[in-house]
Write a protein that holds these residues in place. Structure first.
Motif, PDB file in Angstrom:
ATOM      1  N   ALA A   1      -5.450  -4.725  -4.349  1.00 14.75           N
ATOM      2  CA  ALA A   1      -5.530  -4.821  -3.148  1.00 14.75           C
ATOM      3  C   ALA A   1      -4.139  -4.201  -1.932  1.00 14.75           C
ATOM      4  CB  ALA A   1      -5.323  -6.730  -2.543  1.00 14.75           C
ATOM      5  N   ARG A   2      -3.189  -4.621  -3.771  1.00 15.04           N
ATOM      6  CA  ARG A   2      -1.898  -3.836  -3.233  1.00 15.04           C
ATOM      7  C   ARG A   2      -1.515  -2.842  -3.746  1.00 15.04           C
ATOM      8  NH1 ARG A   2       0.170  -7.716  -6.813  1.00 15.04           N
ATOM      9  NH2 ARG A   2      -0.316  -6.391  -8.568  1.00 15.04           N
ATOM     10  N   THR A   3      -2.521  -2.258  -3.411  1.00 16.48           N
ATOM     11  CA  THR A   3      -2.033  -0.768  -3.930  1.00 16.48           C
ATOM     12  C   THR A   3      -2.812   0.113  -1.495  1.00 16.48           C
ATOM     13  OG1 THR A   3      -2.786  -0.107  -6.213  1.00 16.48           O
ATOM     14  CG2 THR A   3      -3.258   1.583  -4.718  1.00 16.48           C
ATOM     15  N   LEU A   4      -3.982  -0.570  -2.274  1.00 13.54           N
ATOM     16  CA  LEU A   4      -5.032  -0.052  -0.779  1.00 13.54           C
ATOM     17  C   LEU A   4      -3.965  -1.245   0.553  1.00 13.54           C
ATOM     18  CD1 LEU A   4      -7.037  -0.457   0.974  1.00 13.54           C
ATOM     19  CD2 LEU A   4      -7.778  -3.005   0.819  1.00 13.54           C
ATOM     20  N   VAL A   5      -2.632  -1.703   0.096  1.00 11.32           N
ATOM     21  CA  VAL A   5      -1.705  -2.559   1.070  1.00 11.32           C
ATOM     22  C   VAL A   5      -0.955  -1.247   0.906  1.00 11.32           C
ATOM     23  CG1 VAL A   5       0.184  -3.643   2.254  1.00 11.32           C
ATOM     24  CG2 VAL A   5      -2.179  -4.670   1.612  1.00 11.32           C
ATOM     25  N   GLU A   6       0.009  -0.772   0.328  1.00  7.90           N
ATOM     26  CA  GLU A   6       0.829   0.257   0.181  1.00  7.90           C
ATOM     27  C   GLU A   6       0.008   1.787   0.681  1.00  7.90           C
ATOM     28  OE1 GLU A   6       2.056  -2.073  -3.889  1.00  7.90           O
ATOM     29  OE2 GLU A   6       1.382   0.131  -3.824  1.00  7.90           O
ATOM     30  N   LEU A   7      -0.987   1.837   0.355  1.00 10.36           N
ATOM     31  CA  LEU A   7      -1.039   3.232   0.593  1.00 10.36           C
ATOM     32  C   LEU A   7      -1.606   3.136   2.269  1.00 10.36           C
ATOM     33  CD1 LEU A   7      -3.741   4.793  -1.803  1.00 10.36           C
ATOM     34  CD2 LEU A   7      -1.292   5.427  -1.598  1.00 10.36           C
ATOM     35  N   LEU A   8      -2.351   2.479   2.334  1.00  7.59           N
ATOM     36  CA  LEU A   8      -2.165   2.027   4.221  1.00  7.59           C
ATOM     37  C   LEU A   8      -1.261   2.193   5.232  1.00  7.59           C
ATOM     38  CD1 LEU A   8      -5.200  -0.753   4.344  1.00  7.59           C
ATOM     39  CD2 LEU A   8      -5.810   1.878   5.157  1.00  7.59           C
TER      40      LEU A   8
END
Length: 484
Positions: free
Chosen positions: A81-88
């Motif tokens: 989820a953290r990776t997803l937020v960072e990339l978004l």
């Protein structure tokens, strides 16, 4: 055992996507080409090319990078989820910058005054693509959702197209069809992503955007380089010789690229798994790597033959006699089926999982430089056919560079040129000889085209069986077992 079943399921779902995509193409392309004509199709494709460059800028290298990173963290919910937020967040910043440039410069230029409605419609792809984060679902190998969405969106597009595209002046509805097809379901994607993020909201901090910058920029350079020689031809044809020639080029190129996109789905299914396996089990990694190469070869070689030999009846069926100028173009770019498949294999299935994407980047940058320089001359004197030749040569240069590196570093699978590989080549050559003979003796006409196509593919499959090609044998054995 779990992995094998998962890959088989994913492959089956991708076959369903291939079939549905092919059916939609067969239904819609003849209608669009005849109703809109070369000039109006060329007009939309010209702007679509420009919007794709803006889209590439906003995406940076995240689509490919995201697949790898999500694949690595799929069993770690908080980290995922953290990776997803960072990339978004990165995508959000680049999206705002892109729209400022698009509407601040391009939309206000007098040169594009007649294209403004199409620019406005197609520009929505930038926002929709970035909030959709297709790379997340690919990294999670959620092929069922991707397939259901893919089929549903295309059904909607077909209905919309037949309802609203009636005359050449309806080219803005064609632009809207492109948006629906490319990212029509991405709002649904965003709702699903929001739930993933909300579920882990307590563990999202601390965010670290900086760690992603270097790898996504490296992939961005490679992606933009590939896209230069994939899209620069459309832009230069439209700018140098006019929209009509973009239309001629588009019909042939889209048909071939359409098939290529489905051939490389074989590799796309394997990419998340190979990224995971390279770090966990190298023996299984090389096993799947060889399988991927075999399937890519099995699909790409016969399609190269098919487009080369049957270019005329294919163009006449899909576009009509008004697009006869596309026949030679299709024959020129037919080798892209095998060339792009090998490039995909080397770049994304070998170099990328092994964190050697720099080599892929170097290869594509050199190819892009060649493409830009050579296309100015080729298009000026040979119009769309000049662009077709340069497109093939550009992809070939990238393959040669990657092959030299892989061979030097001994990164290619040892059995890559096995007896089984030569069996596929021999079956394809037999199909080529048989197809040329069939076309020479068979009269022209729809019935004879369909019959000769069937015979050509039947000869290819028969040769694979007679030569006892491994993967064909396994597939037939599995089918026989299930039928019994």
């Amino acid at each position: 055992m779990k992995r094998v079943v998962s890959i088989k399921s994913n492959y089956a779902l991708n076959v369903l996507r291939v079939g549905s995509g092919a059916a939609v193409g067969i239904i819609t392309m003849p209608y669009l080409n005849r109703v809109l004509g070369a000039e109006h199709i060329g007009k939309v494709e010209y702007i679509n090319t420009i919007i794709n460059y803006f889209l590439l800028f906003t995406a940076l290298g995240i689509p490919m990078y995201g697949i790898r990173e999500i694949s690595k963290t799929r069993y770690k919910p908080a980290e995922k989820a953290r990776t997803l937020v960072e990339l978004l967040l990165i995508l959000g910043i680049t999206t705002v910058i892109s729209y400022c440039l698009l509407f601040g410069i391009l939309y206000n230029l007098n040169y594009f005054a007649s294209y403004r409605t199409i620019i406005l419609i197609l520009s929505s792809m930038i926002f929709l693509t970035n909030i959709g984060a297709e790379w997340y679902f690919q990294g999670m190998e959620d092929q069922l959702y991707i397939t259901l969405r893919y089929v549903g969106v295309r059904i909607l597009m077909v209905i919309f197209m037949f309802m609203y595209i009636k005359t050449p002046q309806d080219d803005h509805f064609y632009a809207l069809c492109i948006v629906i097809t490319s990212c029509g379901a991405n709002i649904l994607n965003f709702i699903i992503l929001s739930k993933v993020i909300y579920k882990e909201k307590e563990d999202l901090k601390p965010l670290n955007i900086r760690k992603h910058i270097k790898p996504i920029l490296m992939m961005f350079i490679a992606t933009i380089s590939v896209s230069i020689y994939m899209y620069i031809d459309y832009f230069l044809i439209g700018s140098i010789v006019g929209d009509k020639y973009v239309g001629y080029y588009s019909v042939a190129n889209k048909l071939v690229r359409f098939i290529i996109s489905f051939i490389t789905i074989i590799g796309a299914v394997m990419l998340p798994r190979l990224s995971l396996l390279y770090n966990e089990d190298k023996e299984v990694y090389f096993k799947y790597l060889y399988k991927s190469f075999t399937f890519l070869l099995l699909a790409s070689l016969p399609f190269t033959v098919y487009f080369l030999v049957f270019a005329k009846p294919i163009i006449n069926l899909i576009a009509g006699t008004g697009f006869d100028a596309s026949i030679l173009t299709m024959r020129i770019i037919s080798p892209l089926c095998i060339i792009v498949s090998i490039a995909y294999f080397m770049g994304f299935l070998i170099l990328y999982p092994q964190n050697k994407e720099k080599i892929y980047t170097y290869a594509t940058v050199i190819s892009a430089i060649f493409s830009v320089g050579a296309n100015f001359f080729a298009i000026k004197y040979y119009q769309h056919n000049g662009a077709a030749v340069i497109g093939v040569l550009s992809e070939l240069i990238a393959i040669i560079i990657m092959f030299v590196f892989l061979r030097k570093e001994k990164m290619l699978p040892k059995d890559i040129l096995s007896v089984n590989t030569y069996k596929i080549v021999l079956a394809s050559l037999t199909m080529l000889l048989a197809s040329v003979s069939i076309v020479f003796f068979f009269p022209e006409g729809m019935v004879f085209f369909l019959l000769s196509s069937f015979i050509s593919w039947a000869i290819y499959l028969l040769m694979l069986v007679l030569l006892k090609e491994k993967e064909t044998g396994r597939i037939l054995h599995t089918l026989k077992f299930k039928l019994i």
